[in-house]
Write a protein that holds these residues in place. Sequence first.
Motif, short mmCIF file in Angstrom:
data_model
loop_
_atom_site.label_atom_id
_atom_site.label_comp_id
_atom_site.label_asym_id
_atom_site.label_seq_id
_atom_site.Cartn_x
_atom_site.Cartn_y
_atom_site.Cartn_z
N UNK A 169 52.28 44.28 29.47
CA UNK A 169 52.27 43.00 28.75
C UNK A 169 53.50 42.15 29.04
N UNK A 170 54.59 42.78 29.50
CA UNK A 170 55.81 42.04 29.83
C UNK A 170 55.88 41.64 31.29
N UNK A 171 54.86 41.97 32.05
CA UNK A 171 54.84 41.60 33.47
C UNK A 171 54.58 40.10 33.59
N UNK A 172 55.22 39.42 34.56
CA UNK A 172 55.03 37.98 34.71
C UNK A 172 53.56 37.56 34.89
N UNK A 173 52.72 38.46 35.40
CA UNK A 173 51.31 38.12 35.63
C UNK A 173 50.40 38.42 34.44
N UNK A 174 50.96 38.99 33.39
CA UNK A 174 50.14 39.53 32.31
C UNK A 174 49.26 38.48 31.63
N UNK A 175 49.68 37.24 31.61
CA UNK A 175 48.91 36.22 30.91
C UNK A 175 47.80 35.59 31.73
N UNK A 176 47.64 35.98 32.96
CA UNK A 176 46.66 35.35 33.83
C UNK A 176 45.25 35.87 33.55
N UNK A 177 44.27 34.95 33.61
CA UNK A 177 42.87 35.34 33.42
C UNK A 177 42.30 35.95 34.68
N UNK A 178 42.82 35.53 35.85
CA UNK A 178 42.42 36.07 37.15
C UNK A 178 43.53 35.78 38.15
N UNK A 179 43.49 36.49 39.26
CA UNK A 179 44.50 36.31 40.31
C UNK A 179 43.82 36.24 41.66
N UNK A 180 44.35 35.41 42.55
CA UNK A 180 43.86 35.42 43.93
C UNK A 180 44.64 36.46 44.70
N UNK A 181 44.06 36.97 45.74
CA UNK A 181 44.75 37.94 46.56
C UNK A 181 45.98 37.34 47.22
N UNK A 249 43.16 53.48 26.81
CA UNK A 249 43.57 52.21 26.21
C UNK A 249 45.02 52.25 25.79
N UNK A 250 45.72 51.15 26.02
CA UNK A 250 47.12 51.04 25.63
C UNK A 250 47.37 49.59 25.24
N UNK A 251 47.98 49.35 24.08
CA UNK A 251 48.21 47.96 23.65
C UNK A 251 49.18 47.21 24.54
N UNK A 252 49.92 47.94 25.36
CA UNK A 252 50.92 47.29 26.20
C UNK A 252 50.46 47.02 27.62
N UNK A 253 49.14 47.09 27.89
CA UNK A 253 48.64 46.82 29.24
C UNK A 253 47.58 45.73 29.23
N UNK A 254 47.36 45.14 30.40
CA UNK A 254 46.31 44.13 30.59
C UNK A 254 45.66 44.36 31.94
N UNK A 255 44.37 44.10 32.01
CA UNK A 255 43.61 44.20 33.25
C UNK A 255 43.29 42.79 33.71
N UNK A 256 43.55 42.52 35.00
CA UNK A 256 43.33 41.18 35.53
C UNK A 256 42.41 41.24 36.75
N UNK A 257 41.27 40.53 36.70
CA UNK A 257 40.35 40.51 37.85
C UNK A 257 40.98 39.81 39.06
N UNK A 258 40.54 40.20 40.26
CA UNK A 258 41.02 39.62 41.50
C UNK A 258 39.91 38.79 42.14
N UNK A 259 40.28 37.62 42.67
CA UNK A 259 39.29 36.71 43.25
C UNK A 259 39.82 36.12 44.56
N UNK A 260 38.90 35.44 45.25
CA UNK A 260 39.22 34.65 46.47
C UNK A 260 39.96 35.42 47.56
N UNK A 261 39.43 36.48 48.10
CA UNK A 261 38.19 37.16 47.72
C UNK A 261 38.46 38.30 46.74
N UNK A 262 37.38 38.89 46.23
CA UNK A 262 37.49 40.07 45.38
C UNK A 262 37.38 41.32 46.23
#
Length: 317
Positions: A169-181, A249-262
């Motif tokens: 959750x403290x990672x700079x990318x944690x708030x992203x809904x998705x990420x490109x490769x 499950x852990x309250x301190x983690x987040x899963x972020x989908x990858x796109x363009x491409x997946x």
Amino acid sequence: MDLDLGAVRAFVAVADERSFSHAADRLGISQQAVSKRVARLEDDLGTTLLLRTHGGAEPTADGRSFLTSARALLGLADQAVELVRSRLRTFRVDVLGTRLASIEMIQVFHETAPDVEIDIVTSKGLANAEPALLAGTIDVFFGRATAGVDESLDRAPAYLEPLQILVGRDHPLAGRARLTMAELAGTTAWMPGNAHESEWVDFYRYLSADFSVATDPTGPNFGLEHFVERIASSPDVYSFIGEKTRVPWHPGTARIPLVDPTPVFPWSLIWHRQNRHPALPALIEHVAEGFRPFDATRQWLPPYDVPFFTGPRRTST
């Protein structure tokens, strides 16, 4: 000389029961059939095994001598039959890991075929599954097939699993809904399960080369709980995981989908061509019905996997 096991079984039943009629009841056949079988066995052996009396029957000296071997012979025959029947009853499926997408595939299949007895096996990948398939100790394997698979094995494309990243959750990318490769270029993914050569290490080698993403295989690898805890407690560590991977499950983690491409991990169903388990055709058909081909406009695969996962479902080595 080949002994008739039915005749041997009739002799043992008469010797046990001391009666042809009781032996017939035990075997579920007529008394006349029991007598004919015993007579045929005596002719084959060239000796009298039973003395017929008004009260029943008694083993002769030769009969008593033969009885021990006859029991052992029937025991081995019954054991062999039971092993085959047990093998046919239980469908042994190697899912690689019970928290991976493969376990969901076999669970869904079981819902469509609840009468199939399934034995779940987990291995260390194709290096272990291939000899097990060849030896017949497992019936099928869910995993990624690579070049050089034994030609007696067949496979069908099963599922293209989208990859995600797992971050704290403290990672700079944690708030992203998705990420490109492209946004991951120049970063390093922590992959403690990639310490040894395997089909998934080969997959991530292609991924790293195409998207300039390094992987760090250093451990120690103490299991998924430790893996998730490490990511949750770090502001800069992330890892790739499959969309259907069941991480704790852990309250301190987040899963972020990858796109363009997946990036998608290519799961295949692999089996021995000579396998005749009655559940196998149903599983192959089930997998074929659920398979969705590779879409080059939005997905990524290593070049080796692309031809097999493009277009209609097929089987090939």
